[in-house]
Design a protein around this motif. Structure first.
Motif, short mmCIF file in Angstrom:
data_model
loop_
_atom_site.label_atom_id
_atom_site.label_comp_id
_atom_site.label_asym_id
_atom_site.label_seq_id
_atom_site.Cartn_x
_atom_site.Cartn_y
_atom_site.Cartn_z
N PHE A 31 -20.80 -45.51 -12.66
CA PHE A 31 -20.68 -44.45 -11.53
C PHE A 31 -20.98 -44.83 -10.17
O PHE A 31 -22.52 -45.00 -9.49
N GLY A 32 -20.31 -44.65 -9.08
CA GLY A 32 -21.13 -44.73 -7.74
C GLY A 32 -21.81 -46.58 -7.30
O GLY A 32 -22.55 -46.58 -6.61
N LEU A 33 -21.65 -47.49 -7.94
CA LEU A 33 -22.00 -48.79 -8.15
C LEU A 33 -20.71 -49.48 -6.91
O LEU A 33 -20.12 -50.30 -7.66
N SER A 34 -21.13 -50.66 -5.70
CA SER A 34 -20.67 -51.15 -4.96
C SER A 34 -20.41 -52.61 -5.31
O SER A 34 -19.85 -53.69 -5.16
N ASN A 61 -14.35 -46.49 -13.62
CA ASN A 61 -14.69 -46.27 -12.21
C ASN A 61 -14.76 -45.02 -11.57
O ASN A 61 -13.19 -44.95 -10.81
N ILE A 62 -15.76 -44.97 -11.32
CA ILE A 62 -16.14 -43.44 -10.02
C ILE A 62 -16.73 -43.90 -8.97
O ILE A 62 -17.99 -44.37 -8.99
N ASN A 63 -16.14 -43.87 -7.80
CA ASN A 63 -16.28 -44.13 -6.51
C ASN A 63 -15.70 -44.03 -5.38
O ASN A 63 -14.08 -43.61 -5.55
N THR A 64 -16.17 -43.57 -4.48
CA THR A 64 -14.62 -42.52 -2.92
C THR A 64 -14.77 -44.15 -2.35
O THR A 64 -14.12 -44.45 -1.11
N ASP A 65 -15.08 -44.99 -2.63
CA ASP A 65 -14.90 -46.51 -1.29
C ASP A 65 -13.66 -47.10 -1.33
O ASP A 65 -13.53 -48.16 -0.84
N ALA A 82 -10.69 -48.24 -14.77
CA ALA A 82 -9.51 -46.93 -14.39
C ALA A 82 -10.30 -46.54 -13.49
O ALA A 82 -11.46 -46.06 -13.26
N ASN A 83 -9.92 -45.81 -11.64
CA ASN A 83 -10.04 -45.59 -10.81
C ASN A 83 -10.18 -44.23 -11.27
O ASN A 83 -9.06 -43.54 -11.10
N CYS A 84 -11.61 -43.29 -10.98
CA CYS A 84 -11.38 -42.12 -10.30
C CYS A 84 -12.21 -41.54 -9.09
O CYS A 84 -13.35 -42.83 -8.81
N GLN A 85 -11.90 -40.91 -8.37
CA GLN A 85 -13.01 -40.09 -6.65
C GLN A 85 -13.71 -39.80 -7.26
O GLN A 85 -14.60 -39.56 -6.42
N THR A 86 -13.67 -38.94 -8.63
CA THR A 86 -14.47 -37.62 -8.61
C THR A 86 -14.59 -37.47 -10.04
O THR A 86 -13.50 -38.24 -10.51
N ARG A 91 -13.68 -36.38 -15.76
CA ARG A 91 -13.17 -35.58 -16.86
C ARG A 91 -11.42 -35.88 -17.41
O ARG A 91 -10.88 -35.16 -18.35
N GLN A 92 -10.61 -35.41 -16.51
CA GLN A 92 -9.00 -34.75 -16.93
C GLN A 92 -8.13 -36.19 -16.68
O GLN A 92 -7.37 -36.11 -18.32
N LEU A 93 -8.82 -37.40 -16.79
CA LEU A 93 -8.13 -38.56 -16.88
C LEU A 93 -8.34 -38.59 -18.84
O LEU A 93 -7.97 -38.91 -19.53
#
Length: 99
Positions: A31-34, A61-65, A82-86, A91-93
């Motif tokens: 969550f939010g790591l670069s 991977n939850i990240n907006t980057d 698996a990439n998620c923006q939020t 949760r939906q995935l």
């Protein structure tokens, strides 16, 4: 990177616990790591915990980057996350994967 495990022994103990848990986990949520190149210890911890095991975990991977951290995860571990923006998208995935 400036903190020494010799200087802060509890920090070394926590890293050891983190390595053990990551190497045994079936599902890992980042969550939010670069995974910046300058974060040598984090990159080592994550790479060794994932690559030194018999089976690959699921990595989310939850990240907006825009996928930069996902690329770093893939480069470090060989696992495509698996990439998620939020969190809601994550949760939906997960709900879709539930039996």
């Amino acid at each position: 990177m400036m903190k020494s495990f010799a200087q802060f022994p509890k920090l070394g103990f926590l890293w050891s616990l983190a390595h053990r848990e990551l190497s045994q986990a079936d599902r890992i949520v980042v969550f939010g790591l670069s995974f910046a190149p300058s974060d040598y210890y984090l990159r080592w911890l994550f790479r060794s915990a994932i690559t030194d095991r018999a089976s690959q975990p699921q990595i989310f991977n939850i990240n907006t980057d825009k996928g930069q951290s996902a690329e770093a995860i893939r480069d470090l571990t060989g696992v495509s996350p698996a990439n998620c923006q939020t969190v809601e998208e994550y949760r939906q995935l997960i709900m879709k994967q539930a039996p």
